[in-house]
Write an enzyme that holds these catalytic residues in place. Structure first.
Site, PDB file in Angstrom:
ATOM      1  N   LYS A 100      60.761  45.576  43.614  1.00  0.00           N
ATOM      2  CA  LYS A 100      60.176  45.346  44.939  1.00  0.00           C
ATOM      3  C   LYS A 100      60.808  46.208  46.019  1.00  0.00           C
ATOM      4  O   LYS A 100      60.129  46.662  46.940  1.00  0.00           O
ATOM      5  CB  LYS A 100      60.298  43.855  45.297  1.00  0.00           C
ATOM      6  CG  LYS A 100      61.714  43.349  45.436  1.00  0.00           C
ATOM      7  CD  LYS A 100      61.807  41.846  45.503  1.00  0.00           C
ATOM      8  CE  LYS A 100      61.770  41.157  44.189  1.00  0.00           C
ATOM      9  NZ  LYS A 100      62.859  41.411  43.249  1.00  0.00           N
ATOM     10  N   GLU A 124      52.379  45.283  39.770  1.00  0.00           N
ATOM     11  CA  GLU A 124      52.007  43.867  39.827  1.00  0.00           C
ATOM     12  C   GLU A 124      53.232  42.953  39.795  1.00  0.00           C
ATOM     13  O   GLU A 124      53.276  41.927  40.481  1.00  0.00           O
ATOM     14  CB  GLU A 124      51.084  43.527  38.648  1.00  0.00           C
ATOM     15  CG  GLU A 124      50.563  42.108  38.651  1.00  0.00           C
ATOM     16  CD  GLU A 124      49.609  41.833  39.792  1.00  0.00           C
ATOM     17  OE1 GLU A 124      49.996  41.067  40.703  1.00  0.00           O
ATOM     18  OE2 GLU A 124      48.501  42.375  39.791  1.00  0.00           O
ATOM     19  N   ILE A 131      52.771  35.849  38.721  1.00  0.00           N
ATOM     20  CA  ILE A 131      51.591  35.495  39.503  1.00  0.00           C
ATOM     21  C   ILE A 131      50.758  36.739  39.774  1.00  0.00           C
ATOM     22  O   ILE A 131      51.246  37.690  40.388  1.00  0.00           O
ATOM     23  CB  ILE A 131      51.989  34.866  40.852  1.00  0.00           C
ATOM     24  CG1 ILE A 131      52.901  33.663  40.648  1.00  0.00           C
ATOM     25  CG2 ILE A 131      50.759  34.472  41.655  1.00  0.00           C
ATOM     26  CD1 ILE A 131      53.497  33.131  41.929  1.00  0.00           C
ATOM     27  N   GLU A 185      72.062  34.485  42.962  1.00  0.00           N
ATOM     28  CA  GLU A 185      73.141  35.389  42.587  1.00  0.00           C
ATOM     29  C   GLU A 185      74.460  34.930  43.211  1.00  0.00           C
ATOM     30  O   GLU A 185      74.488  34.103  44.133  1.00  0.00           O
ATOM     31  CB  GLU A 185      72.809  36.811  43.069  1.00  0.00           C
ATOM     32  CG  GLU A 185      71.522  37.387  42.511  1.00  0.00           C
ATOM     33  CD  GLU A 185      71.611  37.738  41.043  1.00  0.00           C
ATOM     34  OE1 GLU A 185      72.748  37.861  40.520  1.00  0.00           O
ATOM     35  OE2 GLU A 185      70.558  37.873  40.399  1.00  0.00           O
ATOM     36  N   LYS A 200      58.607  41.857  49.672  1.00  0.00           N
ATOM     37  CA  LYS A 200      57.342  41.466  49.058  1.00  0.00           C
ATOM     38  C   LYS A 200      56.207  41.437  50.073  1.00  0.00           C
ATOM     39  O   LYS A 200      55.084  41.868  49.772  1.00  0.00           O
ATOM     40  CB  LYS A 200      57.513  40.104  48.380  1.00  0.00           C
ATOM     41  CG  LYS A 200      58.453  40.151  47.183  1.00  0.00           C
ATOM     42  CD  LYS A 200      58.742  38.770  46.624  1.00  0.00           C
ATOM     43  CE  LYS A 200      59.680  38.849  45.432  1.00  0.00           C
ATOM     44  NZ  LYS A 200      60.044  37.513  44.891  1.00  0.00           N
TER      45      LYS A 200
END
Length: 410
Positions: A100, A124, A131, A185, A200
Site C-alpha cells: 500500500k 487489489e 476484500i 506490530e 489506503k
C-alpha cells in the site's frame, strides 16, 4: 507457460507461494494457461524449504529471464521495492502487489510505466486484503458517478476500538492485547496514528476520482487520544467510535480525503464492523450504497488477492484501460478539511450547560455510567470545522476530547 517471480518471502510472500501450490490446478484453469513459480527473491536463507531451489538474492536473475512474465511484489516499503517493480515493468513483466505504501506514493508513475511497456501494475491486495474493492471500483461500479467512499481500513485499530467498546478497556490495555495476539506490530505507529489507513484511502481516492492523491495531502488522525469514556458515550448515543478513512466530492468540485476517528451511528453498517474485520462503503448515484466486508489483512487473505491479480494479469492482453489515474503536480483539487461542515462530539470538564448554550446553542447531551458530576458530553450542531475550533476554544474549562460524527450517511 508463464513463469512467476515472487519478491519477498515474509508473511504475505510465503502465503502467496503456499496458496499458489495448494490450488495450482484450479488457478491454471482460471488463468487459461500453464503457470509456475520460478523465482523467490529474498536476502535470507531458507534451508530445508521445499522451494529452496527457487530462491535468489539477485533481482537481475528475474529481470533477465524472458520466461518470467508475472511478478508478485510483497516486500513492503518503497525502497528497494519501487526500483525493483519499475525495472520489471520496463522489461514488460506485469507486477501485482500488496504494498500500500508503494501504490500510495508511486502508483501514478508505475501505472504510466506499465502502460508504456504494454503490461500491467495491479494492486487489489493493497487496500482491503482479501476484500475485493479495487476491481469493483473500476469495473463493476464503472457506470456510477462515485460521490463518496468511507471505510474501516485497518483491522488493528478496529480490534482495539472493539475492546474499548465491549470490554471497557483503555487504549493502552487494548493495544497491548492486540500486540500479544499478533494484530499489532511492536511499533504500532502506522496503525494507531492512521498512516496505514491514509495510504489506503489515497489509493481508493486516486482510482475513484482519477488523480493521484499523495499521503502528505491527506489530513490524518489516529486513535491514540480516544478513551474508554469516549467509547461509552458513543455506545449510549447509539453508535460506535471507529477509525474512518473517507473521501467525498465537495460542492465546489474538489474532493476531501481524510482519516480520523468518528462516531458512527448504528444505522450505518460500518458501526457493526468489529474486531479485525474491515468494511468499505461506496456511494454512487446509481447504486446508492454498497458495502464490502471481510478480513483486511493476514497471510492467506492477502495472498488470495495477490494470486487473483496474477490470474488476471496472465489473462490480459495489453494494459488495463480502466485501472489507472493521472499524476498530480499540486493539491489544488483537494478541499481544505477546515471548511468541511461536520458535527462534533465534545467531552469537557468544568463547564456549565449555560456556557455550552451560549457558545453552541442547542446541543444533544450524552450520558454514561459513572459519569462524574463535573463532566459534560454533547453533540454540537453541524458547522464548518474552523468555526467549531473557535467555539471550542471559547468554552473554557478543560476540553477532554472531541470526535467528529461521520457525515456520509448516504
Amino acid at each position: 507457460m508463464a513463469k512467476i517471480a515472487v519478491l519477498g518471502y515474509g508473511v504475505v510472500g510465503s502465503g502467496t507461494v503456499e496458496l499458489f501450490y495448494k490450488n495450482k490446478d484450479s488457478i491454471i484453469k482460471k488463468a487459461g494457461k500453464d503457470l509456475d513459480i520460478k523465482y523467490i527473491l529474498d536476502i535470507r536463507e531458507f534451508p530445508g524449504s521445499p522451494y529452496e531451489s527457487k530462491f535468489t538474492k539477485n533481482i537481475d536473475d528475474i529481470l533477465n529471464d524472458s520466461e518470467v512474465t508475472l511478478v508478485a511484489e510483497v516486500m513492503g516499503g518503497v525502497h528497494p521495492a519501487f526500483d525493483f517493480v519499475k525495472a520489471c515493468l520496463e522489461k514488460g513483466k506485469s507486477v501485482v502487489t500488496s504494498n500500500k505504501e508503494l501504490v500510495a506514493k508511486k502508483g501514478a508513475e508505475l501505472l504510466k510505466t506499465a502502460e508504456a511497456n504494454g503490461c500491467n501494475f495491479l494492486f487489489e491486495a493493497s487496500t482491503g486484503g482479501a476484500i475485493p474493492i479495487i476491481r469493483p471500483l473500476h469495473q463493476c461500479l464503472a457506470a456510477n458517478d462515485i460521490t463518496a467512499i468511507a471505510g474501516i481500513l485497518n483491522g488493528t485499530t478496529n480490534f482495539i476500538l472493539t475492546k474499548m467498546i465491549n470490554e471497557q478497556m483503555d487504549f493502552d490495555e487494548a493495544l497491548k492485547m492486540a500486540q500479544q495476539l499478533g494484530y499489532a506490530e511492536k511499533d504500532p505507529t502506522a496503525d494507531v496514528e492512521g498512516y496505514d489507513a491514509c495510504r489506503k484511502i489515497c489509493i481508493l481516492s486516486s482510482l475513484a476520482f482519477g488523480k493521484h492523491v499523495y499521503p502528505d495531502w491527506v489530513h490524518c488522525e489516529g486513535i491514540s487520544k480516544i478513551t474508554a469514556e469516549d467509547a461509552q458515550y458513543a455506545e449510549n448515543w447509539g453508535g460506535a467510535v471507529k477509525l474512518i478513512g473517507s473521501v467525498k466530492k465537495t460542492a465546489d468540485g474538489k474532493i476531501l480525503p481524510m482519516v480520523r476517528p468518528a462516531f458512527v451511528c448504528n444505522g450505518n453498517q460500518l458501526s457493526h464492523v468489529s474486531d479485525v474485520f474491515n468494511g468499505i462503503m461506496v456511494y454512487g448515484d446509481a447504486v446508492d450504497q454498497v458495502m464490502f466486508y471481510g478480513r483486511g489483512a493476514g497471510k492467506l487473505p492477502t495472498a488470495s488477492a495477490i494470486v487473483a491479480d496474477l490470474i488476471d494479469a496472465a489473462k490480459m492482453n495489453g494494459t488495463s484501460i480502466s485501472q489507472k489515474w493521472e499524476d498530480s503536480t499540486d493539491n489544488s483539487f483537494i478541499a481544505d478539511y477546515k471548511d468541511d461542515v461536520v458535527a462534533f462530539y465534545v467531552r469537557t470538564e468544568g463547564v456549565s450547560k449555560e456556557k455550552v448554550a451560549e457558545v453552541f446553542g442547542e446541543v444533544e447531551y450524552l450520558s454514561r455510567e459513572n459519569q462524574p458530576a463535573g463532566e459534560l458530553a454533547f453533540i454540537a450542531p453541524e458547522m464548518k470545522e474552523k468555526d467549531f475550533d473557535v467555539k471550542a476554544a471559547a468554552l473554557g474549562g478543560k476540553l477532554l476530547g472531541t470526535v467528529r460524527v461521520l457525515d456520509l450517511e448516504g
